[in-house]
Design a protein around this motif. Structure first.
Motif, PDB file in Angstrom:
ATOM      1  N   GLU A 263      70.415  -7.917  30.136  1.00 48.57           N
ATOM      2  CA  GLU A 263      71.393  -7.087  30.849  1.00 48.57           C
ATOM      3  C   GLU A 263      72.799  -7.291  30.295  1.00 48.57           C
ATOM      4  OE1 GLU A 263      71.247  -7.252  35.069  1.00 48.57           O
ATOM      5  OE2 GLU A 263      69.055  -7.327  35.155  1.00 48.57           O
ATOM      6  N   LEU A 266      73.024  -5.548  26.869  1.00 46.22           N
ATOM      7  CA  LEU A 266      73.038  -4.087  26.954  1.00 46.22           C
ATOM      8  C   LEU A 266      74.380  -3.561  27.456  1.00 46.22           C
ATOM      9  CD1 LEU A 266      69.470  -3.344  28.387  1.00 46.22           C
ATOM     10  CD2 LEU A 266      70.292  -2.935  26.064  1.00 46.22           C
ATOM     11  N   GLN A 267      75.085  -4.364  28.278  1.00 47.26           N
ATOM     12  CA  GLN A 267      76.388  -3.929  28.778  1.00 47.26           C
ATOM     13  C   GLN A 267      77.472  -3.988  27.710  1.00 47.26           C
ATOM     14  OE1 GLN A 267      77.278  -6.302  32.200  1.00 47.26           O
ATOM     15  NE2 GLN A 267      75.587  -5.488  33.425  1.00 47.26           N
ATOM     16  N   ILE A 269      76.843  -3.410  24.271  1.00 48.00           N
ATOM     17  CA  ILE A 269      76.524  -2.691  23.045  1.00 48.00           C
ATOM     18  C   ILE A 269      77.562  -1.590  22.811  1.00 48.00           C
ATOM     19  CG2 ILE A 269      74.059  -3.186  23.169  1.00 48.00           C
ATOM     20  CD1 ILE A 269      73.592  -0.439  24.326  1.00 48.00           C
ATOM     21  N   GLN A 274      74.958   3.464  23.677  1.00 47.38           N
ATOM     22  CA  GLN A 274      74.734   3.536  25.114  1.00 47.38           C
ATOM     23  C   GLN A 274      73.610   4.494  25.513  1.00 47.38           C
ATOM     24  OE1 GLN A 274      75.751   1.737  27.548  1.00 47.38           O
ATOM     25  NE2 GLN A 274      77.239   0.484  26.446  1.00 47.38           N
ATOM     26  N   SER A 277      70.250   2.753  25.718  1.00 48.18           N
ATOM     27  CA  SER A 277      70.158   1.476  26.430  1.00 48.18           C
ATOM     28  C   SER A 277      68.861   1.359  27.219  1.00 48.18           C
ATOM     29  CB  SER A 277      71.355   1.304  27.368  1.00 48.18           C
ATOM     30  OG  SER A 277      71.405   2.358  28.312  1.00 48.18           O
ATOM     31  N   GLN A 278      68.426   2.437  27.864  1.00 49.04           N
ATOM     32  CA  GLN A 278      67.182   2.392  28.628  1.00 49.04           C
ATOM     33  C   GLN A 278      65.985   2.182  27.716  1.00 49.04           C
ATOM     34  OE1 GLN A 278      66.901   5.842  31.124  1.00 49.04           O
ATOM     35  NE2 GLN A 278      68.567   5.180  32.491  1.00 49.04           N
ATOM     36  N   LEU A 280      66.060   0.660  24.794  1.00 51.59           N
ATOM     37  CA  LEU A 280      66.121  -0.727  24.338  1.00 51.59           C
ATOM     38  C   LEU A 280      65.607  -1.681  25.411  1.00 51.59           C
ATOM     39  CD1 LEU A 280      69.601  -0.705  22.572  1.00 51.59           C
ATOM     40  CD2 LEU A 280      67.379  -0.969  21.464  1.00 51.59           C
ATOM     41  N   ALA A 281      65.995  -1.438  26.675  1.00 52.72           N
ATOM     42  CA  ALA A 281      65.524  -2.289  27.772  1.00 52.72           C
ATOM     43  C   ALA A 281      64.008  -2.227  27.877  1.00 52.72           C
ATOM     44  CB  ALA A 281      66.169  -1.861  29.079  1.00 52.72           C
TER      45      ALA A 281
END
Length: 307
Positions: A263, A266-267, A269, A274, A277-278, A280-281
């Motif tokens: 988390e 990802l905040q 990057i 952006q 991001s989902q 990548l998660a």
């Protein structure tokens, strides 16, 4: 005897904090927990809780509300782009409790357990609460910390040395920092953090500091009185004399897990990434978690501040 003294000091703080509490057993139970829980691993806690339940079978301890301190710690975590994991916040509170009853303490744990961020977050939280009443009595004070690696320099550079040819005393890094802290006119707390391996080559000279007299006697004839903290990966080469003088706070990577690292990363990057991001998660969840080297591999990327 040092461990017993710590329990007694903790019990005294609890009694002053709760003067109307008449149950001696409850105060003893909380004192034993507060003095010992920080130094145990998750597996050790199960055995410790079993022993405590046998010693105090009829005592039911209520959860302790740390109020403004816990709130300030969580705010500090968010401010530094960290996930306020409950286990991490508890370790920060345990570190605070240890600083109240010990003037020498060690943060012990492998990389990724949050040793550095624990004292940084706690220092920021205590600074933000300056002047407000503390749970342990008195008021919270601002904190300034100084970090040095004792293994990166010689003993003379660390403590100072006497030149036999010129008969002059040359200050070391530690003695200079402590003298500056002692001469400061503000009332803020000074934490001197030794971020490096603890071994008998340099730590044995600090045994008088870690004793109750808190004195560092230098060859120059000066006597300095201050508090010391140590950040180490393990105590494999530390002597029992040193370990018994310090309060211990053990941190484990399992307390944090992998989610906070993901988390936080990802905040931070770049904006161009952006929209992904989902995705990548999802990839982290599918592939990284199942790897036995997940946390070390993620730390190796050097993309998360928590260490």
């Amino acid at each position: 005897m040092r461990a017993v003294k710590t329990v007694i000091s903790t019990a005294g703080n609890l009694k002053r904090e709760n003067p109307t509490m008449n149950e001696v057993n409850l105060i003893c139970l909380r004192a034993i927990r507060d003095a010992n829980v920080p130094k145990f691993l998750q597996d050790d806690l199960k055995l410790f809780n079993g022993i405590v339940s046998d010693l105090f079978p009829k005592i039911r301890e209520k959860p302790v509300d740390y109020g403004i301190l816990e709130e300030a710690i969580r705010k500090s975590c968010i401010k530094e782009n960290l996930k306020d994991v409950d286990g991490f916040v508890s370790k920060c509170i345990q570190l605070y409790e240890t600083t109240v009853v010990r003037h020498g303490l060690m943060l012990v744990g492998p990389t990724g357990s949050g040793k550095t961020k624990s004292y940084e977050v706690l220092a920021a939280a205590m600074t933000s609460l300056k002047g407000q009443p503390a749970a342990s009595g008195g008021n919270y004070e601002a904190v300034s910390y100084f970090v040095l690696n004792p293994k990166s320099i010689t003993m003379g550079q660390l403590y100072g040395e006497f030149n036999l040819l010129t008969h002059e005393w040359t200050d070391g890094i530690l003695s200079s920092l402590i003298r500056q802290g002692a001469a400061a006119t503000d009332t803020s707390k000074k934490w001197y953090m030794f971020d490096g391996p603890v071994d008998a080559l340099w730590i044995e000279n600090m045994n008088t500091v870690l004793d109750d007299n808190k004195k560092l006697c230098l060859s120059s004839g000066e006597i300095i009185n201050m508090t010391m903290m140590f950040e180490v990966q393990d105590l494999a080469v530390a002597s029992p004399a040193t370990v018994s003088r310090c309060g211990m706070v053990y941190l484990e990577p399992s307390i944090l897990g992998l989610e906070p690292f993901i988390e936080c990363w990802l905040q931070k990057i770049p904006g161009i990434m952006q929209p992904f991001s989902q995705q990548l998660a999802s990839l982290f969840k599918r592939f990284l978690k199942v790897s036995s080297h997940a946390v070390p591999a993620f730390l190796w990327l050097g993309t998360c501040q928590l260490r």
